[in-house]
Write a protein that holds these residues in place. Sequence first.
Motif, PDB file in Angstrom:
ATOM      1  N   ALA A  85      -3.906  18.280  -7.324  1.00  0.00           N
ATOM      2  CA  ALA A  85      -5.000  19.147  -6.879  1.00  0.00           C
ATOM      3  C   ALA A  85      -6.240  19.016  -7.761  1.00  0.00           C
ATOM      4  CB  ALA A  85      -4.531  20.601  -6.847  1.00  0.00           C
ATOM      5  N   GLN A  86      -6.052  18.567  -8.987  1.00  0.00           N
ATOM      6  CA  GLN A  86      -7.153  18.405  -9.935  1.00  0.00           C
ATOM      7  C   GLN A  86      -7.700  16.981  -9.895  1.00  0.00           C
ATOM      8  OE1 GLN A  86      -5.056  21.698 -12.895  1.00  0.00           O
ATOM      9  NE2 GLN A  86      -5.014  19.526 -13.431  1.00  0.00           N
ATOM     10  N   ASN A  87      -7.816  16.448  -8.681  1.00  0.00           N
ATOM     11  CA  ASN A  87      -8.345  15.091  -8.503  1.00  0.00           C
ATOM     12  C   ASN A  87      -7.499  14.070  -9.255  1.00  0.00           C
ATOM     13  OD1 ASN A  87     -10.135  13.147  -7.486  1.00  0.00           O
ATOM     14  ND2 ASN A  87     -11.456  13.278  -9.289  1.00  0.00           N
ATOM     15  N   TYR A  88      -6.174  14.255  -9.189  1.00  0.00           N
ATOM     16  CA  TYR A  88      -5.218  13.342  -9.823  1.00  0.00           C
ATOM     17  C   TYR A  88      -5.484  13.222 -11.324  1.00  0.00           C
ATOM     18  CZ  TYR A  88      -4.742  12.176  -4.891  1.00  0.00           C
ATOM     19  OH  TYR A  88      -4.577  12.258  -3.523  1.00  0.00           O
ATOM     20  N   SER A  89      -5.727  14.352 -11.964  1.00  0.00           N
ATOM     21  CA  SER A  89      -6.011  14.320 -13.392  1.00  0.00           C
ATOM     22  C   SER A  89      -5.192  15.369 -14.132  1.00  0.00           C
ATOM     23  CB  SER A  89      -7.504  14.554 -13.653  1.00  0.00           C
ATOM     24  OG  SER A  89      -7.853  15.911 -13.422  1.00  0.00           O
ATOM     25  N   TRP A  90      -4.984  15.121 -15.407  1.00  0.00           N
ATOM     26  CA  TRP A  90      -4.291  16.064 -16.278  1.00  0.00           C
ATOM     27  C   TRP A  90      -5.047  16.144 -17.589  1.00  0.00           C
ATOM     28  CZ3 TRP A  90      -1.107  19.666 -15.003  1.00  0.00           C
ATOM     29  CH2 TRP A  90      -0.396  20.351 -15.984  1.00  0.00           C
ATOM     30  N   THR A  91      -5.350  17.368 -18.026  1.00  0.00           N
ATOM     31  CA  THR A  91      -6.134  17.574 -19.239  1.00  0.00           C
ATOM     32  C   THR A  91      -5.257  18.158 -20.336  1.00  0.00           C
ATOM     33  OG1 THR A  91      -8.165  17.934 -17.972  1.00  0.00           O
ATOM     34  CG2 THR A  91      -8.138  18.712 -20.250  1.00  0.00           C
ATOM     35  N   ASN A 143      -3.462   7.373 -10.656  1.00  0.00           N
ATOM     36  CA  ASN A 143      -3.957   6.615  -9.503  1.00  0.00           C
ATOM     37  C   ASN A 143      -4.091   7.527  -8.280  1.00  0.00           C
ATOM     38  OD1 ASN A 143      -0.931   6.273  -9.866  1.00  0.00           O
ATOM     39  ND2 ASN A 143      -1.142   5.652  -7.727  1.00  0.00           N
ATOM     40  N   SER A 144      -5.180   7.351  -7.565  1.00  0.00           N
ATOM     41  CA  SER A 144      -5.463   8.148  -6.375  1.00  0.00           C
ATOM     42  C   SER A 144      -4.388   7.929  -5.333  1.00  0.00           C
ATOM     43  CB  SER A 144      -6.827   7.763  -5.802  1.00  0.00           C
ATOM     44  OG  SER A 144      -7.121   8.519  -4.656  1.00  0.00           O
ATOM     45  N   GLY A 145      -4.027   9.012  -4.648  1.00  0.00           N
ATOM     46  CA  GLY A 145      -2.993   8.921  -3.625  1.00  0.00           C
ATOM     47  C   GLY A 145      -1.605   9.245  -4.130  1.00  0.00           C
ATOM     48  N   TRP A 146      -1.512   9.703  -5.380  1.00  0.00           N
ATOM     49  CA  TRP A 146      -0.202  10.070  -5.941  1.00  0.00           C
ATOM     50  C   TRP A 146       0.497  11.063  -5.023  1.00  0.00           C
ATOM     51  CZ3 TRP A 146       2.430   8.070  -9.942  1.00  0.00           C
ATOM     52  CH2 TRP A 146       3.546   8.762 -10.399  1.00  0.00           C
ATOM     53  N   HIS A 172       4.029   5.562  -6.065  1.00  0.00           N
ATOM     54  CA  HIS A 172       4.284   5.392  -7.480  1.00  0.00           C
ATOM     55  C   HIS A 172       2.974   5.130  -8.212  1.00  0.00           C
ATOM     56  CE1 HIS A 172       8.053   4.183  -5.398  1.00  0.00           C
ATOM     57  NE2 HIS A 172       8.627   4.833  -6.386  1.00  0.00           N
ATOM     58  N   GLY A 173       3.066   5.011  -9.534  1.00  0.00           N
ATOM     59  CA  GLY A 173       1.853   4.696 -10.275  1.00  0.00           C
ATOM     60  C   GLY A 173       1.875   5.231 -11.682  1.00  0.00           C
ATOM     61  N   ALA A 203       0.832  -1.205   0.000  1.00  0.00           N
ATOM     62  CA  ALA A 203       0.000   0.000   0.000  1.00  0.00           C
ATOM     63  C   ALA A 203       0.860   1.246   0.000  1.00  0.00           C
ATOM     64  CB  ALA A 203      -0.936  -0.009   1.201  1.00  0.00           C
ATOM     65  N   SER A 204       1.913   1.252   0.804  1.00  0.00           N
ATOM     66  CA  SER A 204       2.817   2.393   0.865  1.00  0.00           C
ATOM     67  C   SER A 204       3.494   2.606  -0.474  1.00  0.00           C
ATOM     68  CB  SER A 204       3.869   2.168   1.956  1.00  0.00           C
ATOM     69  OG  SER A 204       4.824   3.188   1.951  1.00  0.00           O
ATOM     70  N   PHE A 205       3.894   1.485  -1.128  1.00  0.00           N
ATOM     71  CA  PHE A 205       4.565   1.566  -2.413  1.00  0.00           C
ATOM     72  C   PHE A 205       3.642   2.132  -3.478  1.00  0.00           C
ATOM     73  CE2 PHE A 205       5.993  -0.579  -6.391  1.00  0.00           C
ATOM     74  CZ  PHE A 205       7.225   0.026  -6.480  1.00  0.00           C
ATOM     75  N   VAL A 206       2.395   1.655  -3.469  1.00  0.00           N
ATOM     76  CA  VAL A 206       1.416   2.112  -4.452  1.00  0.00           C
ATOM     77  C   VAL A 206       1.169   3.601  -4.323  1.00  0.00           C
ATOM     78  CG1 VAL A 206      -1.017   1.977  -5.078  1.00  0.00           C
ATOM     79  CG2 VAL A 206       0.293  -0.122  -4.747  1.00  0.00           C
ATOM     80  N   LEU A 207       1.093   4.099  -3.089  1.00  0.00           N
ATOM     81  CA  LEU A 207       0.848   5.521  -2.880  1.00  0.00           C
ATOM     82  C   LEU A 207       1.990   6.362  -3.417  1.00  0.00           C
ATOM     83  CD1 LEU A 207      -0.694   5.534   0.711  1.00  0.00           C
ATOM     84  CD2 LEU A 207      -1.854   6.110  -1.421  1.00  0.00           C
TER      85      LEU A 207
END
Length: 242
Positions: free
Chosen positions: A149-155, A93-96, A20-21, A14-18
């Motif tokens: 800040a943009q809900n883990y998104s890039w447009t 992925n959430s938690g980046w 990286h991604g 879980a720590s690793f996933v948070l």
Amino acid sequence: MKATQAISAALLQASFVLGHGGVTEYQINGEWYTGMKPYNSPTNQQPSIQRYWQSFDPIQDPTSVNIICNNPGTVAPLSAEVPAGSEVVEYWNSGWAHNLGPMVTWMTECPSECSSWNGQGGKWFKIDEAGLSSGVLANGKWGSADMIAQNYSWTSTIPRSLKPGNYLLRTETIALHSNPPQWYPNCAQLKVTGSGTVSPGAQYRASIPGVYSMSDPSINIQDFWTSKETTYKIPGPDVWKG
């Protein structure tokens, strides 16, 4: 004892996933596309427009072919149709957690169908980038912080004048907190439509690998944590707006 070991292993994962991604979903022209779920073998990957990546690990060798579309970057079975001028939203992925580094989006033409080309030899052009907008390197406001800040998104917007055809869209963040940096590239296969007639010139093009080098002071930052530098030059050519 076994239960304790299992819990410890789960917490470590879980720590690793948070930490990286990569991109796990795309929204393109009103349609949703599932991205890669790592740790599935290439032969068992879910149907996707996204080129396969096998783990959350970063790429840390800028000369590796894995920096093109991640490791192993296996071609995807699908492509998404997108009109030039439309937005592509990539959801990470959430938690980046990596908020110290730029966001960069590249494109390149596929010679024929993207599903039959490995991406090597492409001449890439940028359609957007965001680096250090305020503060100093180690605690300033970076493009990656905007993504979080943009809900883990890039447009990204496909330039309206871009010539129709098959393209790879490559979105990456470069986490500069370590040396060498950590690259997180993600590639999606697109079929661009529309009435555009323009392709970027050579001055907007770069090779990947090739554009990044450990001899570049923007990549090999020896004093990142103590630097008082308030500007950062993202490697590569200028952004092509069309």
